[in-house]
Scaffold this motif. Structure first.
Motif, PDB file in Angstrom:
ATOM      1  N   LEU A  16      -7.915  18.443 -44.569  1.00 37.11           N
ATOM      2  CA  LEU A  16      -7.662  18.426 -43.130  1.00 37.11           C
ATOM      3  C   LEU A  16      -8.675  17.502 -42.432  1.00 37.11           C
ATOM      4  O   LEU A  16      -8.345  16.694 -41.575  1.00 37.11           O
ATOM      5  N   SER A  17      -9.940  17.637 -42.871  1.00 42.86           N
ATOM      6  CA  SER A  17     -11.008  16.874 -42.232  1.00 42.86           C
ATOM      7  C   SER A  17     -10.896  15.390 -42.579  1.00 42.86           C
ATOM      8  O   SER A  17     -11.033  14.536 -41.708  1.00 42.86           O
ATOM      9  N   SER A  18     -10.630  15.111 -43.856  1.00 40.23           N
ATOM     10  CA  SER A  18     -10.593  13.679 -44.202  1.00 40.23           C
ATOM     11  C   SER A  18      -9.359  13.007 -43.603  1.00 40.23           C
ATOM     12  O   SER A  18      -9.419  11.845 -43.201  1.00 40.23           O
ATOM     13  N   ASP A  19      -8.262  13.768 -43.471  1.00 47.30           N
ATOM     14  CA  ASP A  19      -7.085  13.188 -42.799  1.00 47.30           C
ATOM     15  C   ASP A  19      -7.426  12.848 -41.352  1.00 47.30           C
ATOM     16  O   ASP A  19      -7.078  11.791 -40.838  1.00 47.30           O
ATOM     17  N   MET A  20      -8.136  13.789 -40.706  1.00 47.91           N
ATOM     18  CA  MET A  20      -8.482  13.551 -39.300  1.00 47.91           C
ATOM     19  C   MET A  20      -9.392  12.325 -39.193  1.00 47.91           C
ATOM     20  O   MET A  20      -9.168  11.448 -38.350  1.00 47.91           O
TER      21      MET A  20
ATOM     22  N   ASN B 211      -9.219   2.365 -29.547  1.00 46.11           N
ATOM     23  CA  ASN B 211      -8.406   3.350 -28.829  1.00 46.11           C
ATOM     24  C   ASN B 211      -9.097   4.714 -28.889  1.00 46.11           C
ATOM     25  O   ASN B 211      -8.787   5.577 -29.704  1.00 46.11           O
ATOM     26  N   ILE B 212     -10.039   4.897 -27.991  1.00 46.17           N
ATOM     27  CA  ILE B 212     -10.876   6.104 -28.014  1.00 46.17           C
ATOM     28  C   ILE B 212     -10.079   7.339 -27.613  1.00 46.17           C
ATOM     29  O   ILE B 212     -10.308   8.421 -28.163  1.00 46.17           O
ATOM     30  N   SER B 213      -9.120   7.192 -26.698  1.00 43.89           N
ATOM     31  CA  SER B 213      -8.352   8.379 -26.292  1.00 43.89           C
ATOM     32  C   SER B 213      -7.565   8.894 -27.485  1.00 43.89           C
ATOM     33  O   SER B 213      -7.504  10.106 -27.721  1.00 43.89           O
ATOM     34  N   GLY B 214      -6.981   7.971 -28.245  1.00 35.09           N
ATOM     35  CA  GLY B 214      -6.243   8.371 -29.442  1.00 35.09           C
ATOM     36  C   GLY B 214      -7.177   9.036 -30.443  1.00 35.09           C
ATOM     37  O   GLY B 214      -6.855  10.079 -31.028  1.00 35.09           O
ATOM     38  N   ALA B 215      -8.350   8.456 -30.633  1.00 36.43           N
ATOM     39  CA  ALA B 215      -9.310   8.982 -31.613  1.00 36.43           C
ATOM     40  C   ALA B 215      -9.775  10.379 -31.194  1.00 36.43           C
ATOM     41  O   ALA B 215      -9.827  11.303 -32.017  1.00 36.43           O
TER      42      ALA B 215
ATOM     43  N   LEU C 258      -9.383  14.085 -32.955  1.00 40.50           N
ATOM     44  CA  LEU C 258     -10.571  14.922 -33.189  1.00 40.50           C
ATOM     45  C   LEU C 258     -10.348  16.332 -32.636  1.00 40.50           C
ATOM     46  O   LEU C 258     -10.591  17.318 -33.335  1.00 40.50           O
ATOM     47  N   PHE C 259      -9.839  16.418 -31.405  1.00 40.45           N
ATOM     48  CA  PHE C 259      -9.740  17.754 -30.803  1.00 40.45           C
ATOM     49  C   PHE C 259      -8.590  18.594 -31.362  1.00 40.45           C
ATOM     50  O   PHE C 259      -8.682  19.820 -31.363  1.00 40.45           O
ATOM     51  N   VAL C 260      -7.560  17.947 -31.909  1.00 37.36           N
ATOM     52  CA  VAL C 260      -6.534  18.733 -32.623  1.00 37.36           C
ATOM     53  C   VAL C 260      -7.214  19.401 -33.825  1.00 37.36           C
ATOM     54  O   VAL C 260      -7.063  20.599 -34.086  1.00 37.36           O
ATOM     55  N   TRP C 261      -8.017  18.637 -34.533  1.00 38.80           N
ATOM     56  CA  TRP C 261      -8.743  19.159 -35.699  1.00 38.80           C
ATOM     57  C   TRP C 261      -9.719  20.255 -35.266  1.00 38.80           C
ATOM     58  O   TRP C 261      -9.794  21.320 -35.879  1.00 38.80           O
TER      59      TRP C 261
ATOM     60  N   SER D  87     -20.069  17.672 -42.302  1.00 36.38           N
ATOM     61  CA  SER D  87     -20.129  16.245 -42.642  1.00 36.38           C
ATOM     62  C   SER D  87     -19.148  15.450 -41.769  1.00 36.38           C
ATOM     63  O   SER D  87     -19.442  14.329 -41.350  1.00 36.38           O
ATOM     64  N   THR D  88     -18.008  16.071 -41.451  1.00 39.15           N
ATOM     65  CA  THR D  88     -17.041  15.383 -40.576  1.00 39.15           C
ATOM     66  C   THR D  88     -17.624  15.193 -39.179  1.00 39.15           C
ATOM     67  O   THR D  88     -17.525  14.113 -38.591  1.00 39.15           O
ATOM     68  N   LEU D  89     -18.252  16.262 -38.666  1.00 39.87           N
ATOM     69  CA  LEU D  89     -18.858  16.135 -37.331  1.00 39.87           C
ATOM     70  C   LEU D  89     -19.950  15.064 -37.335  1.00 39.87           C
ATOM     71  O   LEU D  89     -20.090  14.302 -36.379  1.00 39.87           O
ATOM     72  N   ASN D  90     -20.694  15.009 -38.422  1.00 36.58           N
ATOM     73  CA  ASN D  90     -21.752  13.978 -38.481  1.00 36.58           C
ATOM     74  C   ASN D  90     -21.164  12.574 -38.469  1.00 36.58           C
ATOM     75  O   ASN D  90     -21.693  11.681 -37.825  1.00 36.58           O
ATOM     76  N   THR D  91     -20.063  12.408 -39.199  1.00 34.99           N
ATOM     77  CA  THR D  91     -19.446  11.077 -39.228  1.00 34.99           C
ATOM     78  C   THR D  91     -18.920  10.701 -37.843  1.00 34.99           C
ATOM     79  O   THR D  91     -19.149   9.597 -37.350  1.00 34.99           O
TER      80      THR D  91
END
Ligand code: AMP
Ligand code: ZN
Length: 465
Positions: A345-349, A362-366, A370-373, A396-400
């Motif tokens: 789930l995290s790596s897909d996000m 495209n920060i809004s898309g990004a 992020l917030f769906v995840w 680790s996802t939050l850090n990235t």
């Protein structure tokens, strides 16, 4: 594939650097006659996002930002305050660097000051003179002769007959330098006190546009990858930079021109001359946090106008708090916790997060991805469905993500160690249970994070590769 909207072509273009894996980036920096306002920081935060995204994508970025410590305004203000230009501008250079740190902008690799590059600027005027692009006026100024340069107006899409801006660009405060020809070197005026340098054309000082051409070329070469600034810089500043640089070197100058839209207050551009501005310091005094401002400025696409309101800062703080709360919850996961590994789930996000940013930032898309995840993970945490290695992958996802957003961790230029500690605990646990494949899997994960483990008698220690 990474695409950026290039002002030069008015199109999204695939980003291909001149040297594989490397990016030469030049961003127009502050004019140091006052504190930078948060409109200026909209430009610098967009550039920080660009730089962090390029680094995350594996590019080695060499970033130069100039400091304009000589122009009409710096001279006038230093005279008003009866201080030397250097003493006066030093104060605002210092406060600029402090603000850069507060807003967690990656510092540029070099911050050349215009007054330290006079010889390089004079060299460039000399080259232009040799090639017949200049003329000298009675007051000892050297002007660039636009009629000698064929492509003038190609960036701003100027109407070639009238040399007017082909689109609405605000350039009122640079009005003095607008017009057909522009000054490369300005002959000394008595009203400018003792601010002047010797030159083959008499005493004087450089024109603003010349500064950026000379300093960018000095560090990045005649031809480099990306040049940024606010849309007000397109004309005349960047148009004139192109004319000077291409005329002097006979080479291409910049491949990708990226420009951010303005920060507005009540539909007006935030600017020092309008007096409708806030500085970072004022907002901090009012109790707002640096990360709430960082998030506010980063979270609207850089090519859209952004209307500044206090409600926006407040809702940004809520988003930041939510991300921090997720980190806190992941750190609380018990090492015995059983449940799902949320790695996929995290790596897909993360894949989608990066893909959106690769589409012209495209920060809004990004942030949408992020917030769906984030919401998904919160509900799994609420249902006790996350295992300890799942917690590791959340951290680790939050850090990235934070390598780009830089609003969650205390430091986001390097990964913090909590996540590593959680993984080491989980690995020790797996080893105690003789679950060797799990232990190896965690070691691999740490390896991917750039961490090597050493099992000593006193326990496991780790260091960076
Ligand atoms: P200056 O100190 O005026 O030369 O501006 C430094 C940078 O801030 C330039 O890239 C400008 O285009 C940018 N800038 C100035 N005002 C704003 C604003 N209100 N919104 C966004 N960028 C701005
Ligand atoms: Zn510039």
């Amino acid at each position: 594939m990474i695409k950026f909207y290039n002002t030069k072509s008015r199109k999204r273009e695939e980003f291909i650097p001149i040297d594989e894996g490397k990016v030469g980036l030049y961003t127009c920096g502050p004019t140091v006659y006052d504190f930078a306002h948060i409109g200026n920081f909209r430009a610098y935060i967009f550039e920080d996002l660009l730089r962090r995204f390029l680094s995350l994508s594996g590019f080695e970025v060499y970033h130069i930002m100039n400091i304009t410590d000589i122009d009409d305004k710096t001279i006038r203000r230093s005279i008003e305050e009866n201080r030397s230009l250097q003493d006066f501008t030093d104060e605002y250079v210092k406060s600029f660097h402090e603000d850069v740190e507060t807003l967690r902008l990656l510092p540029a690799h070099e911050y050349p000051r215009a007054t330290e590059f006079i010889p390089q600027m004079l060299d460039m005027v000399g080259q232009l003179e040799e090639k017949g692009f200049t003329y000298i006026t009675q007051d000892g100024s050297v002007f660039f002769k636009i009629s000698e340069f064929d492509n003038y107006g190609s960036l701003a899409k100027l109407d070639p007959d009238q040399l007017r801006s082909g689109e609405r660009v605000e350039n009122d405060e640079y009005g003095k330098e607008e017009g057909r020809d522009f000054a490369l070197w300005k002959g000394h005026k008595d009203s400018e006190s003792n601010v002047s340098w010797e030159s083959p054309w008499g005493n004087g000082r450089p024109g603003w546009h010349l500064e950026c051409s000379a300093m960018s070329t000095h560090y990045l070469g005649n031809h480099f990858d990306i040049h940024c600034g606010g849309v007000d810089n397109i004309f005349p500043h960047h148009e004139n930079e192109i004319a000077q640089s291409c005329a002097a070197t006979g080479e291409e100058f910049v491949n990708y021109w990226l420009h951010n839209e303005h920060l507005l207050v009540e539909s007006q551009k935030m600017s020092k001359s309008e007096g409708n501005f806030y500085t970072l310091r004022q907002l901090l005094e009012m109790g707002y946090s640096p990360e709430s401002l960082r998030y506010t400025l980063i979270s609207t696409h850089y090519r859209q106008k952004l209307n500044f309101t206090f409600d926006k800062i407040k809702s940004s703080q809520k988003c930041v708090n939510k991300l921090r709360e997720l980190k806190r919850r992941a750190l609380l996961i018990d090492i015995d916790a059983e449940g799902k590994d949320v790695e996929k789930l995290s790596s897909d996000m993360l894949g989608k997060f990066q893909e959106k940013l690769g589409d012209d930032l495209n920060i809004s898309g990004a942030l949408g991805e992020l917030f769906v995840w984030v919401n998904d993970i919160f509900s799994q945490l609420d249902n006790n469905e996350v295992s300890v290695s799942g917690a590791g992958s959340i951290l680790s996802t939050l850090n990235t993500v934070d390598l780009v957003l830089c609003v969650i961790n205390d430091t986001c230029n390097d990964e913090p160690s909590e996540e590593i500690d959680v993984l080491i605990i989980a690995r020790n646990d797996a080893r105690a249970n003789m679950d060797w494949s799990k232990a190896d899997e965690i070691r691999d994960k740490l390896d991917a994070l750039g961490v090597v483990l050493e099992d000593t008698q006193g326990g496991t220690i780790w260091k960076r590769k």
